[in-house]
Write a protein that holds these residues in place. Structure first.
Motif, PDB file in Angstrom:
ATOM      1  N   SER A   7      33.914  37.941  39.840  1.00 60.64           N
ATOM      2  CA  SER A   7      34.766  39.146  40.559  1.00 60.64           C
ATOM      3  C   SER A   7      35.033  38.852  42.073  1.00 60.64           C
TER       4      SER A   7
ATOM      5  N   ASN B 236      34.058  41.637  46.654  1.00 60.92           N
ATOM      6  CA  ASN B 236      34.009  41.600  45.172  1.00 60.92           C
ATOM      7  C   ASN B 236      34.366  42.711  44.600  1.00 60.92           C
TER       8      ASN B 236
ATOM      9  N   SER C  71      33.759  43.826  41.421  1.00 59.11           N
ATOM     10  CA  SER C  71      33.041  44.500  40.664  1.00 59.11           C
ATOM     11  C   SER C  71      32.466  45.820  40.843  1.00 59.11           C
TER      12      SER C  71
END
Length: 138
Positions: A57, A77, A79
């Motif tokens: 990610s 990121n 995620s």
């Protein structure tokens, strides 16, 4: 991120050139992509546990003008649990009783320090300025 390695001549050319505003986002995307790969590599070495799609990610954001007028590109990121790995989190039982605290890995911070200290960005921009000179755009 500080850019080092540019000569005074190259800095003056960047300030006076009309081609730079059109060409600058392209090189910033390349620098951002390189920073993303360095941070992702650091994440794979620091975070051994496979936690969802954390390692897949890492993304490079869009190029935009920052607060001080400089061009900026973000690495982040996407995620949903990345902030827990990055900043740390409480450990709780199913009853809600706190058992401990897991310290954050600070992967993004360490990766960006590693990227800044490597001097890759300065080299990439210096090569880009030289390329613009060869193409007579400056």
């Amino acid at each position: 991120m500080q850019i080092t390695g540019l000569t005074n001549f190259q800095k003056d050319l960047l300030k006076t050139s009309k081609a730079v505003p059109k060409e600058m986002p392209k090189i910033m995307r390349k620098v951002g992509t390189k920073a993303r790969s360095v941070v992702a590599k650091r994440a794979r070495s620091d975070v051994k546990k496979l936690t969802g799609n954390y390692h897949k990610s890492w993304k490079r954001g869009k190029v935009f003008i920052g607060n001080e007028g400089a061009m900026v590109v973000r690495v982040y990121n996407s995620s949903p649990h990345a902030h827990l790995i990055e900043d740390g989190h409480r450990q709780v039982t199913k009853d809600g009783q706190e058992v401990g605290f897991v310290r954050g890995k600070r992967v993004l911070e360490k990766g960006m320090v590693e990227f800044d200290s490597s001097g890759v960005a300065g080299d990439m921009i210096s090569d880009w300025v030289d390329e613009l000179l060869e193409q007579n755009k400056l």
